[in-house]
Design a protein around this motif. Structure first.
Motif, mmCIF file in Angstrom:
data_model
loop_
_atom_site.group_PDB
_atom_site.id
_atom_site.type_symbol
_atom_site.label_atom_id
_atom_site.label_comp_id
_atom_site.label_asym_id
_atom_site.label_seq_id
_atom_site.Cartn_x
_atom_site.Cartn_y
_atom_site.Cartn_z
ATOM 1 N N VAL A 171 -2.491 -3.449 -1.288
ATOM 2 C CA VAL A 171 -3.795 -4.101 -1.144
ATOM 3 C C VAL A 171 -4.904 -3.144 -1.547
ATOM 4 C CG1 VAL A 171 -5.383 -5.161 0.499
ATOM 5 C CG2 VAL A 171 -2.933 -5.609 0.681
ATOM 6 N N LEU A 172 -4.806 -1.896 -1.089
ATOM 7 C CA LEU A 172 -5.830 -0.904 -1.416
ATOM 8 C C LEU A 172 -5.835 -0.595 -2.912
ATOM 9 C CD1 LEU A 172 -5.328 1.575 1.588
ATOM 10 C CD2 LEU A 172 -6.911 -0.335 1.408
ATOM 11 N N GLU A 173 -4.654 -0.532 -3.506
ATOM 12 C CA GLU A 173 -4.574 -0.259 -4.942
ATOM 13 C C GLU A 173 -5.216 -1.375 -5.745
ATOM 14 O OE1 GLU A 173 -0.436 0.242 -5.592
ATOM 15 O OE2 GLU A 173 -0.336 2.220 -4.630
ATOM 16 N N SER A 174 -4.991 -2.605 -5.332
ATOM 17 C CA SER A 174 -5.590 -3.738 -6.050
ATOM 18 C C SER A 174 -7.104 -3.754 -5.871
ATOM 19 C CB SER A 174 -4.983 -5.057 -5.559
ATOM 20 O OG SER A 174 -5.247 -5.241 -4.176
ATOM 21 N N MET A 175 -7.572 -3.355 -4.668
ATOM 22 C CA MET A 175 -9.016 -3.312 -4.439
ATOM 23 C C MET A 175 -9.664 -2.195 -5.246
ATOM 24 S SD MET A 175 -9.228 -4.070 -0.330
ATOM 25 C CE MET A 175 -11.008 -4.257 -0.319
ATOM 26 N N THR A 176 -8.942 -1.076 -5.412
ATOM 27 C CA THR A 176 -9.454 0.014 -6.241
ATOM 28 C C THR A 176 -9.562 -0.425 -7.693
ATOM 29 O OG1 THR A 176 -8.443 1.636 -4.752
ATOM 30 C CG2 THR A 176 -9.092 2.416 -6.932
ATOM 31 N N SER A 177 -8.579 -1.193 -8.142
ATOM 32 C CA SER A 177 -8.557 -1.621 -9.550
ATOM 33 C C SER A 177 -9.709 -2.553 -9.896
ATOM 34 C CB SER A 177 -7.229 -2.304 -9.868
ATOM 35 O OG SER A 177 -7.089 -3.501 -9.112
ATOM 36 N N ILE A 178 -10.232 -3.269 -8.884
ATOM 37 C CA ILE A 178 -11.355 -4.181 -9.170
ATOM 38 C C ILE A 178 -12.699 -3.537 -8.832
ATOM 39 C CG2 ILE A 178 -9.945 -6.244 -8.855
ATOM 40 C CD1 ILE A 178 -11.130 -6.573 -6.090
ATOM 41 N N GLY A 179 -12.672 -2.222 -8.492
ATOM 42 C CA GLY A 179 -13.919 -1.474 -8.318
ATOM 43 C C GLY A 179 -14.535 -1.537 -6.930
ATOM 44 N N CYS A 180 -13.741 -1.787 -5.899
ATOM 45 C CA CYS A 180 -14.284 -1.825 -4.536
ATOM 46 C C CYS A 180 -14.655 -0.418 -4.068
ATOM 47 C CB CYS A 180 -13.259 -2.415 -3.570
ATOM 48 S SG CYS A 180 -12.948 -4.159 -3.821
ATOM 49 N N THR A 181 -15.708 -0.341 -3.274
ATOM 50 C CA THR A 181 -16.119 0.942 -2.710
ATOM 51 C C THR A 181 -15.203 1.315 -1.546
ATOM 52 O OG1 THR A 181 -17.639 -0.109 -1.139
ATOM 53 C CG2 THR A 181 -18.509 0.447 -3.330
ATOM 54 N N THR A 182 -15.341 2.549 -1.068
ATOM 55 C CA THR A 182 -14.522 3.008 0.062
ATOM 56 C C THR A 182 -14.795 2.167 1.299
ATOM 57 O OG1 THR A 182 -14.573 5.263 -0.798
ATOM 58 C CG2 THR A 182 -13.958 4.993 1.517
ATOM 59 N N PHE A 183 -16.076 1.851 1.549
ATOM 60 C CA PHE A 183 -16.424 1.031 2.699
ATOM 61 C C PHE A 183 -15.775 -0.339 2.602
ATOM 62 C CE2 PHE A 183 -19.145 -2.271 4.556
ATOM 63 C CZ PHE A 183 -19.171 -1.858 5.884
ATOM 64 N N GLU A 184 -15.798 -0.935 1.417
ATOM 65 C CA GLU A 184 -15.192 -2.260 1.237
ATOM 66 C C GLU A 184 -13.678 -2.210 1.430
ATOM 67 O OE1 GLU A 184 -18.321 -4.287 -1.964
ATOM 68 O OE2 GLU A 184 -16.646 -3.051 -2.673
ATOM 69 N N LYS A 185 -13.052 -1.110 0.979
ATOM 70 C CA LYS A 185 -11.601 -0.976 1.168
ATOM 71 C C LYS A 185 -11.254 -0.841 2.651
ATOM 72 C CE LYS A 185 -11.139 2.332 -1.947
ATOM 73 N NZ LYS A 185 -10.491 3.372 -2.795
ATOM 74 N N VAL A 186 -12.087 -0.084 3.372
ATOM 75 C CA VAL A 186 -11.841 0.064 4.816
ATOM 76 C C VAL A 186 -12.105 -1.256 5.526
ATOM 77 C CG1 VAL A 186 -12.644 1.203 6.919
ATOM 78 C CG2 VAL A 186 -12.316 2.539 4.840
ATOM 79 N N ARG A 187 -13.231 -1.912 5.165
ATOM 80 C CA ARG A 187 -13.637 -3.129 5.859
ATOM 81 C C ARG A 187 -12.701 -4.295 5.577
ATOM 82 N NH1 ARG A 187 -13.949 -7.137 7.820
ATOM 83 N NH2 ARG A 187 -15.707 -8.443 8.454
ATOM 84 N N TYR A 188 -12.290 -4.483 4.313
ATOM 85 C CA TYR A 188 -11.509 -5.671 3.954
ATOM 86 C C TYR A 188 -10.037 -5.379 3.675
ATOM 87 C CZ TYR A 188 -16.175 -7.610 3.386
ATOM 88 O OH TYR A 188 -17.470 -8.019 3.607
ATOM 89 N N GLY A 189 -9.675 -4.106 3.546
ATOM 90 C CA GLY A 189 -8.291 -3.773 3.243
ATOM 91 C C GLY A 189 -7.525 -3.148 4.384
ATOM 92 N N ILE A 190 -8.207 -2.278 5.155
ATOM 93 C CA ILE A 190 -7.518 -1.550 6.229
ATOM 94 C C ILE A 190 -7.700 -2.225 7.589
ATOM 95 C CG2 ILE A 190 -7.454 0.629 7.510
ATOM 96 C CD1 ILE A 190 -8.075 2.083 4.936
ATOM 97 N N ILE A 191 -8.951 -2.521 7.947
ATOM 98 C CA ILE A 191 -9.233 -3.071 9.283
ATOM 99 C C ILE A 191 -8.485 -4.377 9.542
ATOM 100 C CG2 ILE A 191 -11.045 -4.049 10.746
ATOM 101 C CD1 ILE A 191 -12.931 -1.906 9.756
ATOM 102 N N PRO A 192 -8.462 -5.348 8.613
ATOM 103 C CA PRO A 192 -7.706 -6.586 8.900
ATOM 104 C C PRO A 192 -6.226 -6.346 9.176
ATOM 105 C CG PRO A 192 -9.179 -6.916 7.035
ATOM 106 C CD PRO A 192 -9.202 -5.448 7.334
ATOM 107 N N GLN A 193 -5.640 -5.330 8.541
ATOM 108 C CA GLN A 193 -4.218 -5.050 8.771
ATOM 109 C C GLN A 193 -3.974 -4.386 10.122
ATOM 110 O OE1 GLN A 193 -1.767 -3.536 5.433
ATOM 111 N NE2 GLN A 193 -3.680 -3.399 4.283
ATOM 112 N N LEU A 194 -4.955 -3.609 10.590
ATOM 113 C CA LEU A 194 -4.754 -2.811 11.790
ATOM 114 C C LEU A 194 -5.302 -3.445 13.057
ATOM 115 C CD1 LEU A 194 -5.621 0.767 10.453
ATOM 116 C CD2 LEU A 194 -3.369 -0.246 10.763
ATOM 117 N N MET A 195 -6.272 -4.347 12.928
ATOM 118 C CA MET A 195 -6.996 -4.826 14.098
ATOM 119 C C MET A 195 -6.080 -5.469 15.134
ATOM 120 S SD MET A 195 -9.798 -4.965 15.691
ATOM 121 C CE MET A 195 -10.966 -4.482 14.417
ATOM 122 N N SER A 196 -5.221 -6.376 14.721
ATOM 123 C CA SER A 196 -4.378 -7.080 15.682
ATOM 124 C C SER A 196 -3.391 -6.128 16.355
ATOM 125 C CB SER A 196 -3.614 -8.215 14.994
ATOM 126 O OG SER A 196 -2.775 -7.711 13.978
#
Length: 268
Positions: A171-196
């Motif tokens: 997920v993070l690799e795909s977000m990097t490929s479309i130009g997401c910032t670090t904050f966006e990767k944390v907010r939409y890539g990491i937090i949703p996976q870890l929150m529950s």
């Protein structure tokens, strides 16, 4: 003869292996049983046990239902507050420590040192922390909150690390490929996976902390434990019965609620 039966017959015989394991277990059980002794169980002890049972059957109803600061409901509420605040403190501190301990996030030397710190935190028993903090902040609920907080860090950070290391990096690799910032990767890539996972683990730890908060009162760290030990030392078994009844009911309610919340988080 079926295929399953053929496979069972063809499997290697491990009779001696299982026999050796059984003998070792029997020897260990026998050796452990040697430490159990009933020489100190006398008539006085049996009488005290009977008094405890009678106290639980005939509790002090006034202590159980009045609204003073010495009543069981107030003390149980204080115990819940200690466990809740301690869990929140432990969870907040555990998050950065967990990221520092995750080998897929930080360099291995930093991860190793952080893991060593977490092992040291987990090694020291809660009662030892309680006695230490009582010397620092004095007896009372604040010492209980600090104790619950630091004992929670060891377990929560370890389980958080496991969740972080199981992140789906695609997920993070795909977000990097479309130009997401670090904050966006944390907010939409990491937090949703870890929150529950984080919430489920934290709720489970709160359930455990309720029991620890009750025990910490025995050393003066606030909550229901101190009145319980005072009542036992004073042979006031009806008061002991009231406190134990209130504690059992509270633990059951919290366990039912925490199980429901955790099951919803896991399913969600």
């Amino acid at each position: 003869m079926t295929t399953v039966e053929k496979q069972l017959l063809a499997s290697p015989k491990r009779t001696w292996y299982y026999l050796t394991i059984a003998v070792i277990l029997i020897l260990l059980i026998g050796w452990s049983a040697m430490a159990v002794t009933f020489k100190d169980v006398n008539q006085s002890g049996l009488k005290i046990a009977g008094n405890i049972i009678r106290g639980i059957i005939h509790p002090d109803w006034h202590l159980l239902f009045n609204g003073t600061k010495q009543s069981v409901p107030f003390l149980l509420l204080q115990t819940v507050a200690i466990a809740f605040l301690g869990t929140i403190v432990g969870a907040i501190v555990s998050i950065p420590l967990a990221f520092l301990a995750a080998s897929n996030i930080v360099p291995k030397p930093i991860s190793w040192l952080t893991r060593l710190l977490l092992i040291i935190i987990r090694t020291i028993p809660a009662l030892v922390y309680g006695l230490m903090f009582i010397r620092v902040s004095g007896p009372g609920p604040f010492a209980g909150v600090l104790t619950i907080g630091i004992t929670s860090i060891g377990m929560l950070a370890k389980l958080y690390v496991d969740a972080i290391e199981e992140l789906d990096t695609r997920v993070l690799e795909s977000m990097t490929s479309i130009g997401c910032t670090t904050f966006e990767k944390v907010r939409y890539g990491i937090i949703p996976q870890l929150m529950s996972v984080f919430m489920s683990v934290t709720i489970y730890r709160f359930d455990m902390n309720m029991r620890e908060a009750s025990i910490l009162g025995l050393v003066g760290a606030g909550g229901i434990g101190a009145p319980l030990i005072f009542a036992m030392n004073g042979y006031k078994w009806n008061q002991v019965g009231s406190i134990l009844i209130g504690l059992v009911i509270l633990i059951l309610i919290i366990e039912l609620l925490s199980n429901k919340l955790r099951s919803k988080l896991i399913k969600g």
